[in-house]
Scaffold this motif. Structure first.
Motif, PDB file in Angstrom:
ATOM      1  N   PRO A 270       0.823  -1.215   0.000  1.00 33.60           N
ATOM      2  CA  PRO A 270       0.000   0.000   0.000  1.00 33.60           C
ATOM      3  C   PRO A 270       0.857   1.266   0.000  1.00 33.60           C
ATOM      4  N   GLY A 271       0.507   2.184  -0.903  1.00 34.13           N
ATOM      5  CA  GLY A 271       1.187   3.468  -0.968  1.00 34.13           C
ATOM      6  C   GLY A 271       2.562   3.435  -1.593  1.00 34.13           C
ATOM      7  N   ARG A 272       2.989   2.291  -2.088  1.00 32.73           N
ATOM      8  CA  ARG A 272       4.311   2.173  -2.697  1.00 32.73           C
ATOM      9  C   ARG A 272       4.193   1.424  -4.013  1.00 32.73           C
ATOM     10  N   LYS A 273       5.225   1.505  -4.833  1.00 37.59           N
ATOM     11  CA  LYS A 273       5.253   0.793  -6.104  1.00 37.59           C
ATOM     12  C   LYS A 273       6.032  -0.514  -6.022  1.00 37.59           C
ATOM     13  N   SER A 274       6.384  -0.928  -4.844  1.00 37.08           N
ATOM     14  CA  SER A 274       7.099  -2.190  -4.658  1.00 37.08           C
ATOM     15  C   SER A 274       6.107  -3.335  -4.468  1.00 37.08           C
ATOM     16  N   TRP A 275       6.525  -4.524  -4.862  1.00 38.01           N
ATOM     17  CA  TRP A 275       5.698  -5.720  -4.790  1.00 38.01           C
ATOM     18  C   TRP A 275       6.385  -6.755  -3.907  1.00 38.01           C
ATOM     19  N   LYS A 276       5.560  -7.518  -3.215  1.00 35.48           N
ATOM     20  CA  LYS A 276       6.067  -8.543  -2.322  1.00 35.48           C
ATOM     21  C   LYS A 276       5.482  -9.893  -2.705  1.00 35.48           C
ATOM     22  N   LYS A 277       6.332 -10.888  -2.812  1.00 40.84           N
ATOM     23  CA  LYS A 277       5.899 -12.223  -3.201  1.00 40.84           C
ATOM     24  C   LYS A 277       5.475 -13.012  -1.973  1.00 40.84           C
ATOM     25  N   LEU A 278       4.206 -13.471  -1.973  1.00 37.62           N
ATOM     26  CA  LEU A 278       3.648 -14.186  -0.827  1.00 37.62           C
ATOM     27  C   LEU A 278       2.954 -15.453  -1.305  1.00 37.62           C
ATOM     28  N   TYR A 279       2.869 -16.413  -0.395  1.00 39.62           N
ATOM     29  CA  TYR A 279       2.134 -17.645  -0.686  1.00 39.62           C
ATOM     30  C   TYR A 279       0.682 -17.424  -0.267  1.00 39.62           C
ATOM     31  N   MET A 280      -0.244 -17.576  -1.224  1.00 36.98           N
ATOM     32  CA  MET A 280      -1.635 -17.195  -1.017  1.00 36.98           C
ATOM     33  C   MET A 280      -2.531 -18.434  -1.013  1.00 36.98           C
ATOM     34  N   PHE A 281      -3.689 -18.271  -0.332  1.00 41.61           N
ATOM     35  CA  PHE A 281      -4.715 -19.312  -0.272  1.00 41.61           C
ATOM     36  C   PHE A 281      -6.066 -18.643  -0.528  1.00 41.61           C
TER      37      PHE A 281
END
Length: 562
Positions: A270-281
């Motif tokens: 949120p509020g940034r242009k960076s992305w974070k890789k997460l394991y999703m369900f």
């Protein structure tokens, strides 16, 4: 009269005294006496005084006017004092005589404008009637718009049927309404059961509806293996178990079962242009991410978004705007959020198959059996012979009848299979005839060779001089199903054409080159091994035969004009 003098000029008022102000009209009624000696003057004065006092208590302006001396209660007492009493009694007796001599009722005069006197019929007096009809404007891909008036309970499927009927399109159950947000760079296809008026109420002023085809709307019911990779589907209560593909859709549609989509996704911070890789369900209760690797333990799961009050959208602005790690972006947007980017959950998959799996599972888990009912509606509508069930064609197409003139007399071909074979045979005969006319010389002003080079421009699958990126965009918008295709002019070779085809959710391009033989120009996809006189002949061949292509041509990528 301002001083209320009892002169003869007041007698024509008969039983009423009038006082006129800019806002009100006041009337004081003097009843007629029953007998000559039965006039109660004191009671009459009291009634007049009470009338004036009531008016003074209820109307501030009236009280002000009375205090200014226009009409005051003391005027009446002054009039009735002294010698004026006898004069007033005689006036009352005159009024009584006139009242007795007057007819019991005046003749009834018909009202020439009764509608202006009744609030129900008066355009001014009648209350405003709230209509249940709503105005919706729908746009096509070429920028044209059509305004339709629909009731509040009209669904997206009904609006599509209405537009198909009005635009004389062929109804192949692939038309859909698209909720388009240009400022946010989002769009999604409305489900067939959604109410258009409710969706429009939640849209911002810059948003609009698009009328477009989407062949992949229910393709997962036909080919579930292409939409749900085995490594992404699991059961919630099993750590590493998988669902048999035969029961995959049943588990999604059954509310008591708990299927789950799992895998890695990039999440925009949120509020940034960076992305974070997460394991999703992805489960029925919502979308979760694990705070510790791929752990499914409840203490390691954090909710990212729910499904009930949210919708899933495709991001159409490209990866550069949000600095996304890949081109396969999508977004989860709350239903109540209109133009607030802070509430959007930006996500990105690693490939197209993963993105399609996440988005399709989101729809299935949210709507469940309703999607399957929407999928079955076209077959039920055809069985019930509803007003919009049959494919709507143009007037010229409706006037055509398949005929057989091989015998002495012509006959109508009722069998559709026989009619189709007769049409194909006639098409082959036409091509042979044009070839002979090309050799012998054509008397027509338009030479057959030039006709074969331009006749394809009238077809719905031909899109002229568009770029490769635009062809990609059109294929993605209309659903990446096997056999979705379009033809366009080649950018590198002005005499060649390009076939853009979708297969296994990948878009491929095949160049169609001109081949000259015996002074005639043919078109070929395989370096002259198979030649065709024009592009229509080429498309018809590959609709029936795969040839060198990975699959047959099934669905033309169409740009409709409203």
């Amino acid at each position: 009269t301002c001083h209320m003098s009892m002169s003869a000029s007041v007698l024509h008022l008969k039983e009423h005294y009038f006082y006129v102000s800019p806002l009100h009209l006041f009337t004081f009624y003097i009843p007629a006496a029953s007998t000559d000696d039965d006039v109660d003057l004191e009671q009459l004065v009291n009634d007049m005084n009470s009338s004036v006092e009531s008016l003074q208590s209820t109307q501030g302006e009236t009280a002000l006017l009375l205090n200014n001396g226009h009409v005051h209660a003391s005027s009446f007492t002054g009039i009735l004092s002294g010698s004026n009493r006898n004069e007033f009694v005689s006036l009352c007796r005159c009024l009584q005589e006139e009242h007795q001599l007057r007819p019991a009722s005046l003749p009834a005069i018909p009202n020439p404008f009764p509608e202006l006197c009744s609030p129900a019929g008066s355009p001014v007096l009648s209350p405003i009637q709230t209509s249940d009809r709503h105005i919706v404007k729908v746009w096509s891909e070429d920028g044209a718009g059509k305004v339709v008036e629909i009731p509040a309970d009209m669904t997206a499927r009904d609006v599509c049927q209405l537009l198909v009927y009005k635009s004389h399109c062929v109804d192949d159950n692939a038309w859909t309404l698209v909720e388009h947000h240009p400022v946010l760079g989002l769009e999604r296809c409305l489900e067939d059961h959604e109410l258009v008026v409710q969706v429009q109420a939640s849209m911002s002023s810059d948003s609009k509806f698009l009328f477009r085809k989407n062949y992949a709307k229910y393709e997962f019911f036909r080919n579930p293996l292409n939409f749900f990779p085995e490594h992404m589907v699991a059961l919630c209560h099993e750590s590493d178990g998988s669902i048999p593909q035969a029961q995959l859709l049943q588990n999604f549609l059954n509310s008591s079962s708990c299927p789950e989509i799992q895998g890695y996704l990039y999440v925009k911070e949120p509020g940034r242009k960076s992305w974070k890789k997460l394991y999703m369900f992805l489960r029925r209760s919502g979308l979760y991410y694990s705070t510790k690797g791929t752990s499914k333990e409840p203490r390691h799961l954090q909710v990212l978004s729910d499904l009930e009050d949210s919708n899933i959208y495709t991001i159409i602005t490209g990866r550069k705007l949000h600095n996304a790690p890949a081109d396969y972006q999508f977004c989860i947007k709350p239903s109540k959020a209109r133009s607030d980017c802070k509430e959007l959950k930006m996500l990105c998959a690693e490939d197209e198959q993963s993105r399609t799996c996440w988005m399709t599972a989101f729809r299935l888990l949210k709507y469940g059996i309703v999607l399957y009912q929407n999928y079955n509606v076209p077959q039920q509508r055809k069985a019930n012979n509803s007003s919009f069930s049959a494919p709507v064609r143009s007037v010229s197409e409706n006037s055509l009848v398949a005929m057989d003139f091989s015998g002495r007399t012509g006959r109508v071909i009722d069998n559709p299979v026989e009619a189709q074979s007769a049409a194909l045979e006639e098409g082959q005969t036409w091509r042979k005839r044009t070839h002979r006319m090309n050799v012998l010389g054509s008397p027509s002003p338009l030479h057959p060779s030039s006709l074969s080079s331009v006749i394809h421009r009238t077809q719905v699958w031909f899109h002229g001089r568009i770029m490769r990126e635009e062809a990609h965009k059109m294929i993605i918008q209309q659903g990446q199903v096997d056999g979705l295709f379009l033809l366009r002019d080649s950018q590198s070779n002005p005499k060649a054409f390009v076939l853009t085809l979708c297969h296994h959710q990948k878009i491929k391009h095949f160049q169609i080159l001109p081949v000259e033989e015996d002074g005639q120009v043919f078109f070929s996809l395989d370096d002259g091994a198979t030649k065709f006189t024009d592009l229509i002949h080429l498309v018809e061949f590959y609709q029936l035969n795969r040839g060198v292509l990975p699959c047959k041509l099934k669905h033309p990528c169409t740009a409709v004009a409203l």
